[in-house]
Design a protein around this motif. Structure first.
Motif, PDB file in Angstrom:
ATOM      1  N   ASN A  23      -6.010  -1.777   5.885  1.00 49.72           N
ATOM      2  CA  ASN A  23      -5.914  -2.936   6.778  1.00 49.72           C
ATOM      3  C   ASN A  23      -5.804  -4.257   6.029  1.00 49.72           C
ATOM      4  O   ASN A  23      -5.189  -5.211   6.515  1.00 49.72           O
ATOM      5  CB  ASN A  23      -7.127  -2.983   7.708  1.00 49.72           C
ATOM      6  CG  ASN A  23      -7.060  -1.917   8.786  1.00 49.72           C
ATOM      7  OD1 ASN A  23      -6.043  -1.255   8.955  1.00 49.72           O
ATOM      8  ND2 ASN A  23      -8.148  -1.733   9.506  1.00 49.72           N
ATOM      9  N   GLN A  24      -6.383  -4.326   4.835  1.00 49.91           N
ATOM     10  CA  GLN A  24      -6.339  -5.558   4.050  1.00 49.91           C
ATOM     11  C   GLN A  24      -4.906  -5.930   3.655  1.00 49.91           C
ATOM     12  O   GLN A  24      -4.627  -7.077   3.339  1.00 49.91           O
ATOM     13  CB  GLN A  24      -7.203  -5.405   2.794  1.00 49.91           C
ATOM     14  CG  GLN A  24      -8.694  -5.334   3.063  1.00 49.91           C
ATOM     15  CD  GLN A  24      -9.146  -4.002   3.632  1.00 49.91           C
ATOM     16  OE1 GLN A  24      -8.400  -3.027   3.660  1.00 49.91           O
ATOM     17  NE2 GLN A  24     -10.373  -3.948   4.101  1.00 49.91           N
ATOM     18  N   SER A  25      -4.011  -4.945   3.660  1.00 50.50           N
ATOM     19  CA  SER A  25      -2.608  -5.201   3.344  1.00 50.50           C
ATOM     20  C   SER A  25      -1.759  -5.400   4.592  1.00 50.50           C
ATOM     21  O   SER A  25      -0.597  -5.807   4.492  1.00 50.50           O
ATOM     22  CB  SER A  25      -2.029  -4.025   2.543  1.00 50.50           C
ATOM     23  OG  SER A  25      -2.728  -3.847   1.336  1.00 50.50           O
ATOM     24  N   LEU A  26      -2.338  -5.111   5.763  1.00 49.78           N
ATOM     25  CA  LEU A  26      -1.552  -5.115   6.998  1.00 49.78           C
ATOM     26  C   LEU A  26      -1.821  -6.303   7.912  1.00 49.78           C
ATOM     27  O   LEU A  26      -0.930  -6.738   8.630  1.00 49.78           O
ATOM     28  CB  LEU A  26      -1.831  -3.836   7.787  1.00 49.78           C
ATOM     29  CG  LEU A  26      -1.168  -2.557   7.301  1.00 49.78           C
ATOM     30  CD1 LEU A  26      -1.659  -1.388   8.128  1.00 49.78           C
ATOM     31  CD2 LEU A  26       0.337  -2.663   7.408  1.00 49.78           C
ATOM     32  N   GLY A  38       0.151   1.343  10.342  1.00 53.11           N
ATOM     33  CA  GLY A  38      -0.896   1.136   9.354  1.00 53.11           C
ATOM     34  C   GLY A  38      -1.811   2.316   9.140  1.00 53.11           C
ATOM     35  O   GLY A  38      -2.625   2.311   8.209  1.00 53.11           O
ATOM     36  N   SER A  39      -1.704   3.338   9.973  1.00 47.39           N
ATOM     37  CA  SER A  39      -2.509   4.537   9.765  1.00 47.39           C
ATOM     38  C   SER A  39      -1.974   5.290   8.546  1.00 47.39           C
ATOM     39  O   SER A  39      -0.821   5.111   8.140  1.00 47.39           O
ATOM     40  CB  SER A  39      -2.447   5.441  10.998  1.00 47.39           C
ATOM     41  OG  SER A  39      -1.112   5.875  11.227  1.00 47.39           O
ATOM     42  N   VAL A  83       2.268   0.950  -1.281  1.00 44.25           N
ATOM     43  CA  VAL A  83       3.041   1.709  -0.292  1.00 44.25           C
ATOM     44  C   VAL A  83       3.526   0.790   0.818  1.00 44.25           C
ATOM     45  O   VAL A  83       4.699   0.845   1.239  1.00 44.25           O
ATOM     46  CB  VAL A  83       2.179   2.846   0.309  1.00 44.25           C
ATOM     47  CG1 VAL A  83       2.893   3.519   1.485  1.00 44.25           C
ATOM     48  CG2 VAL A  83       1.843   3.882  -0.755  1.00 44.25           C
ATOM     49  N   VAL A  84       2.648  -0.079   1.298  1.00 44.29           N
ATOM     50  CA  VAL A  84       3.004  -1.022   2.366  1.00 44.29           C
ATOM     51  C   VAL A  84       4.133  -1.952   1.912  1.00 44.29           C
ATOM     52  O   VAL A  84       5.091  -2.194   2.644  1.00 44.29           O
ATOM     53  CB  VAL A  84       1.770  -1.851   2.789  1.00 44.29           C
ATOM     54  CG1 VAL A  84       2.163  -3.011   3.699  1.00 44.29           C
ATOM     55  CG2 VAL A  84       0.748  -0.953   3.496  1.00 44.29           C
ATOM     56  N   ALA A  85       4.024  -2.428   0.682  1.00 44.39           N
ATOM     57  CA  ALA A  85       5.049  -3.335   0.146  1.00 44.39           C
ATOM     58  C   ALA A  85       6.384  -2.605  -0.019  1.00 44.39           C
ATOM     59  O   ALA A  85       7.446  -3.133   0.346  1.00 44.39           O
ATOM     60  CB  ALA A  85       4.594  -3.901  -1.191  1.00 44.39           C
ATOM     61  N   ALA A  86       6.353  -1.380  -0.542  1.00 40.51           N
ATOM     62  CA  ALA A  86       7.589  -0.622  -0.775  1.00 40.51           C
ATOM     63  C   ALA A  86       8.284  -0.265   0.529  1.00 40.51           C
ATOM     64  O   ALA A  86       9.515  -0.246   0.597  1.00 40.51           O
ATOM     65  CB  ALA A  86       7.288   0.647  -1.566  1.00 40.51           C
ATOM     66  N   LYS A 104       3.436  -7.549   8.328  1.00 33.87           N
ATOM     67  CA  LYS A 104       2.009  -7.811   8.580  1.00 33.87           C
ATOM     68  C   LYS A 104       1.766  -8.073  10.066  1.00 33.87           C
ATOM     69  O   LYS A 104       2.611  -8.640  10.762  1.00 33.87           O
ATOM     70  CB  LYS A 104       1.523  -9.020   7.761  1.00 33.87           C
ATOM     71  CG  LYS A 104       1.324  -8.694   6.288  1.00 33.87           C
ATOM     72  CD  LYS A 104       0.183  -9.519   5.715  1.00 33.87           C
ATOM     73  CE  LYS A 104      -0.206  -9.051   4.332  1.00 33.87           C
ATOM     74  NZ  LYS A 104      -1.491  -9.598   3.902  1.00 33.87           N
ATOM     75  N   LEU A 105       0.626  -7.626  10.528  1.00 36.03           N
ATOM     76  CA  LEU A 105       0.285  -7.743  11.950  1.00 36.03           C
ATOM     77  C   LEU A 105      -0.582  -8.962  12.220  1.00 36.03           C
ATOM     78  O   LEU A 105      -1.231  -9.482  11.340  1.00 36.03           O
ATOM     79  CB  LEU A 105      -0.445  -6.472  12.397  1.00 36.03           C
ATOM     80  CG  LEU A 105       0.302  -5.155  12.158  1.00 36.03           C
ATOM     81  CD1 LEU A 105      -0.596  -3.986  12.485  1.00 36.03           C
ATOM     82  CD2 LEU A 105       1.583  -5.108  12.976  1.00 36.03           C
TER      83      LEU A 105
END
Length: 333
Positions: free
Chosen positions: A109-112, A171-172, A324-327, A332-333
């Motif tokens: 969540n810190q990345s989302l 984000g899961s 992974v989120v960046a790639a 972002k929510l």
């Protein structure tokens, strides 16, 4: 017999000495002398019925026996676990409100979320990591007639529209596992988010989805009954309950290890003596054969990771999922 009467002056000196002794004790020791003296609240930041909730209740029962006080599981869901997590972070740091955290709440969540950052990793005292539960790539053969990850990849590469997959929400680990697969394979995928795993699995069985990287616990009954087919597990090694199902690593995807994990945390500033008391009790519960057996029946791996190792592990997980989120280019929510 000698006179044992205590004079008023001697009595006052004794009281003063006792007060001085108490004052010289560390504050944390004074606070924890009678801890716990009432029920402890264990917050699960998701709805009832999922694997996080089930494991929290198993651990809570064992922890109540270990501590001699009730452990009440409370579900506070919303925003991929962020709502319940933030409430625990803001709770009194007295050892009576704890969090049953996951990979999502503590490392993803810190990345989302725009209002969260890596700094939120320091909002908690880390008590103990107790389980790891891998994700599993599952299909409905009637919709997706393939027998391996390689065949699924070939199907994805030949599809102009691209394959679709379901998840219990952006984000899961389930969503991000599929994004990892798409990025690594260089194929086009369409994300279909749901309000939980149950409706996503229902649509997979109904032929509305091509595949899901589902957590092994909710998917396992459908795989063992033959309603769904498991192509691979995203664990380091094969899962004992499904010995014939290869890992993603065996299927040609190096370092593809994904899933969720569960650990207990307390608000930042909880006295060290209470942290030590809770950590010891949690790890003792995690080491019990009964707890281990129940986790393994759900397809999970029991763990006994103490505070420092748990904290270090969480930061490593944050860095991994952040990449992974960046790639994947997840917004972002």
């Amino acid at each position: 017999m000698p006179d044992r009467k205590i004079t008023r002056q001697a009595f006052l000196k004794s009281i003063a000495a006792l007060g001085l002794t108490a004052a010289l004790q560390p504050l944390s020791a004074q606070i924890s002398n009678g801890y716990p003296s009432r029920a402890i609240r264990l917050v699960v930041p998701f709805a009832p019925g999922g694997n996080t909730d089930l494991i929290a209740r198993i651990l809570g029962q064992a922890l109540a026996e270990e501590l001699g006080q009730p452990v009440v599981v409370e579900n506070i869901s919303g925003a991929n676990g962020s709502i319940g997590t933030s409430r625990v972070a803001a709770a009194a740091a007295d050892g009576y409100t704890l969090l049953f955290g996951t990979a999502g709440t503590q490392a993803i969540n810190q990345s989302l979320y725009k209002n969260l950052s890596e700094k939120n990793l320091d909002d908690f005292e880390y008590l103990g990591l107790v389980t790891s539960i891998p994700n599993m790539l599952v299909i409905n053969e009637a919709r997706t007639p393939v027998g391996s990850v390689a065949e699924l990849l070939a199907l994805a590469q030949s599809s102009q529209a691209g394959l679709n997959y379901g998840s219990p929400g952006a984000g899961s680990t389930i969503h991000l596992s599929a994004e990892m697969f798409g990025t690594a394979a260089g194929v086009k995928l369409l994300h279909v988010p749901y309000r939980g795993s149950a409706p996503a699995l229902a649509d997979l069985m109904g032929g509305q989805l091509d595949f899901i990287f589902e957590n092994i616990t909710p998917a396992l009954p459908f795989v063992t009954s033959g309603k769904l087919k498991a192509l691979a597990v995203a664990s380091e090694e094969r899962v004992p309950l499904l010995p014939d199902v290869p890992t993603m690593k065996e299927s040609g995807f190096d370092n593809f290890v994904t899933g969720t994990w569960n650990g207990v945390l307390a608000p930042k500033g909880t006295p060290q003596a209470i942290v030590d008391r809770l950590s010891t009790a949690i790890l003792q519960c995690a080491a019990k054969p009964d707890f281990k057996a129940k986790v393994q029946e759900m397809g999970g791996q029991p763990l006994e990771m103490g505070p420092e190792e748990f904290k270090r592990f969480t930061r490593e997980e944050y860095q991994r999922w952040n990449a992974v989120v960046a790639a994947a280019g997840v917004e972002k929510l």
